[in-house]
Design an enzyme around this catalytic site. Structure first.
Site, PDB file in Angstrom:
ATOM      1  N   GLU A 175     -10.334 -53.805  44.171  1.00  0.00           N
ATOM      2  CA  GLU A 175      -9.527 -53.110  45.191  1.00  0.00           C
ATOM      3  C   GLU A 175      -8.817 -51.890  44.601  1.00  0.00           C
ATOM      4  OE1 GLU A 175      -8.553 -56.712  48.291  1.00  0.00           O
ATOM      5  OE2 GLU A 175      -6.964 -56.155  46.939  1.00  0.00           O
ATOM      6  N   GLU A 367     -15.182 -60.174  49.282  1.00  0.00           N
ATOM      7  CA  GLU A 367     -14.008 -61.011  49.596  1.00  0.00           C
ATOM      8  C   GLU A 367     -13.852 -61.056  51.100  1.00  0.00           C
ATOM      9  OE1 GLU A 367     -10.136 -60.386  47.873  1.00  0.00           O
ATOM     10  OE2 GLU A 367     -10.997 -59.722  45.978  1.00  0.00           O
TER      11      GLU A 367
HETATM   12  C1  BGP Z   1      -7.112 -59.453  47.608  1.00  0.00           C
HETATM   13  C2  BGP Z   1      -7.261 -59.719  46.148  1.00  0.00           C
HETATM   14  C3  BGP Z   1      -7.445 -61.105  45.750  1.00  0.00           C
HETATM   15  C4  BGP Z   1      -6.936 -62.138  46.709  1.00  0.00           C
HETATM   16  C5  BGP Z   1      -7.000 -61.774  48.168  1.00  0.00           C
HETATM   17  C6  BGP Z   1      -6.204 -62.671  49.077  1.00  0.00           C
HETATM   18  O1  BGP Z   1      -6.198 -58.441  47.773  1.00  0.00           O
HETATM   19  O2  BGP Z   1      -8.342 -58.993  45.596  1.00  0.00           O
HETATM   20  O3  BGP Z   1      -7.059 -61.234  44.425  1.00  0.00           O
HETATM   21  O4  BGP Z   1      -5.887 -62.841  46.293  1.00  0.00           O
HETATM   22  O5  BGP Z   1      -6.631 -60.459  48.408  1.00  0.00           O
HETATM   23  O6  BGP Z   1      -4.850 -62.358  48.976  1.00  0.00           O
HETATM   24  P1  BGP Z   1      -3.687 -63.404  48.826  1.00  0.00           P
HETATM   25  O7  BGP Z   1      -4.039 -64.232  47.651  1.00  0.00           O
HETATM   26  O8  BGP Z   1      -2.483 -62.587  48.614  1.00  0.00           O
HETATM   27  O9  BGP Z   1      -3.667 -64.170  50.105  1.00  0.00           O
END
Ligand code: BGP
Length: 473
Positions: A175, A367
């Site tokens: 990201e 993701e």
């Molecule tokens: C993205 C990241 C991840 C992950 C995901 C979910 O921004 O790449 O590392 O964690 O989001 O976010 P969160 O864990 O804050 O719910």
């Protein structure tokens, strides 16, 4: 409910994704040095500490460091053909600026790759996923310093040398566009946001973009069969009203994200970005060599997708709500998760089309998923989670991936985020779960760490086995 085959292409890669700092634990084992995550016990919801604190759930996380054999076997049981994971930079270079890597750290990922190979699962490796070595943050203020480019290049070189013949797909920075919103987590920058100048922040962005292109160049020299991707936080943005001013506000908001993909795919900064710099009085230090390095463009574009947002030019209506790192203006037509992330499957089709039309590079959804509180229950004598809400979220998003494929978009694969429960990046909670596999661990650190198949586990196995034909719309 009708069943339909959205027509995923043959060889479509199906799997799950994690990040080292959120899944591994073993934070001081095997010679690993501390990373910024080791002083971020509250994630993005609190300030960092000077040194690691015992309340940090990431220190044990889901204990993948000790349980990777069992976990990868569970991934194989679901039929994964790809597993996206990150390498913890500070396992390989504990401080980040050493000359020589830490052999024990390298050997750990050899073993992980052994297991994946055993099960025929293709690795997709993120080189840097929110885990800059702490020493680089404390000594250099992270990516503000040009020196980080050289340290990252050395690290990438070591990874290509060691794993280049076993890993085909690589992502340079997780990201990368989140740097502008979360400078510490994304860029290892310790200067607090309120004191950080735009000049420094954008210089850090430039350094990461150069480092990313440098890694692509190095991979081409060292391991020609490698395919290098960038990784973008996708946040489709809709105008809050039909007014042209709101549409323009959307264009401007989009530009702050798309610039990262534009540079990665075109090899230079776009005009709208140069205008932003001019208007903000930012003069980036860009050398001729930098410009040359930036022309090493990526093979594919990967991205995360959780939600969409709205944008408006009307300051009174511009109320920014919760969301993945950058958040955005609330969309009155959508439902939200328990954490306020608005659910919008169609937005994924829109993002896929927008990126394909703009960049003409194969796309990889690396993701996607929903963070939810799960309850472990006994069904027919077996402990499980009846996570129909997760099945419905994933189903509806995958149907839209199928629609995008039908639109002619080239999609390489899909990896469900946090396929096994992990510590949340933003809130540092264990209770914000994404997994298809439940990990018995609570927010207070208690729990056996035992693994249980959720209902979504069997559902996803069917989706993979049928190459998407079992999805329902
Ligand atoms: C993205 C990241 C991840 C992950 C995901 C979910 O921004 O790449 O590392 O964690 O989001 O976010 P969160 O864990 O804050 O719910």
């Amino acid at each position: 409910m009708t069943t339909r085959a959205p027509g995923f292409p043959d060889g479509f890669l199906w799997g799950g994704a994690t990040a080292a700092n959120q899944v591994e634990g073993g934070f001081d084992e095997g010679g690993k040095g501390p990373s910024i995550q080791d002083v971020m016990a509250r994630g993005l919801s609190g300030p960092p500490t000077i040194a690691p604190t015992p309340d940090n759930l990431k220190h044990v996380a889901s204990d993948f460091y000790h349980r990777y054999v069992e976990d990868i076997a569970l991934f194989a049981e679901m039929g994964f053909t790809v597993y996206r994971f990150s390498i913890a930079w500070s396992r390989i270079f504990p401080r980040g600026d050493e000359e020589q890597p830490n052999e024990e750290g390298l050997a750990f990922y050899d073993r992980v790759l052994d297991e994946l190979e055993k099960h025929g699962i293709e690795p997709l490796v993120t080189i840097s996923h929110y885990e800059t070595p702490l020493h680089l943050a404390q000594t250099y203020d992270g990516w503000i310093s040009r020196e980080l480019i050289g340290f990252y290049e050395r690290y990438a070189r070591v990874l290509f040398e060691r794993y280049g013949n076993r890993v085909r797909y690589w992502l340079t920075f997780n990201e990368i566009n989140s740097l502008l919103h979360a400078p510490l987590m994304s860029g290892g920058i310790l200067t607090p946001r309120e004191r950080l100048t735009d000049q420094d922040l954008y210089q850090a962005m430039h350094h990461e973009l150069v480092a990313s292109a440098a890694a692509t160049r190095i991979a081409r020299e060292m391991t020609p069969q490698a395919e290098i991707g960038c990784m973008i936080l996708a946040m489709p943005t809709y105008p809050l009203s039909p007014s042209p001013d709101d549409a323009l506000a959307v264009m401007t908001a989009d530009h702050t994200n798309l610039v990262f993909g534009d540079v990665h795919t075109r090899g230079r900064y776009p005009g709208y970005f140069l205008r932003t710099l001019r208007e903000r009085g930012i003069e980036l230090d860009i050398t001729d060599e930098d410009r040359d390095i930036l022309t090493n463009t990526v093979d594919f574009v990967s991205f995360s997708y959780y939600m969409s947002v709205c944008e408006t030019a009307d300051a009174d209506k511009r109320v920014v709500g919760a969301g993945n790192i950058m958040g955005g203006v609330h969309n009155p037509t959508l439902e939200a998760s328990e954490w306020g992330w608005q659910i919008d499957p169609v937005g994924l089709r829109i993002a896929l089309n927008q990126f394909w039309d703009r960049w003409q590079k194969p796309l990889f959804v690396v993701e996607n998923g929903i963070g939810a509180r799960d309850e472990l229950v006994e069904t027919n004598g077996v402990l499980t989670v009846e996570d129909d809400y997760r099945i419905s979220y994933l189903n509806d998003h995958l149907v839209q991936v199928g629609e995008a494929v039908a639109d002619g978009v080239e999609v390489m694969g899909y990896t469900a985020w946090g396929c096994i429960d992990i510590v949340s990046a933003s809130t540092a909670q264990m209770s914000k779960r994404y997994g298809l596999i439940y990990v018995d661990r609570n927010d207070d650190g208690t729990g056996t760490l035992d693994r249980y198949r959720k209902k979504s586990f069997g559902w996803y196995a069917d989706v993979i086995r049928t190459n998407g034909a079992s999805l329902t719309s």
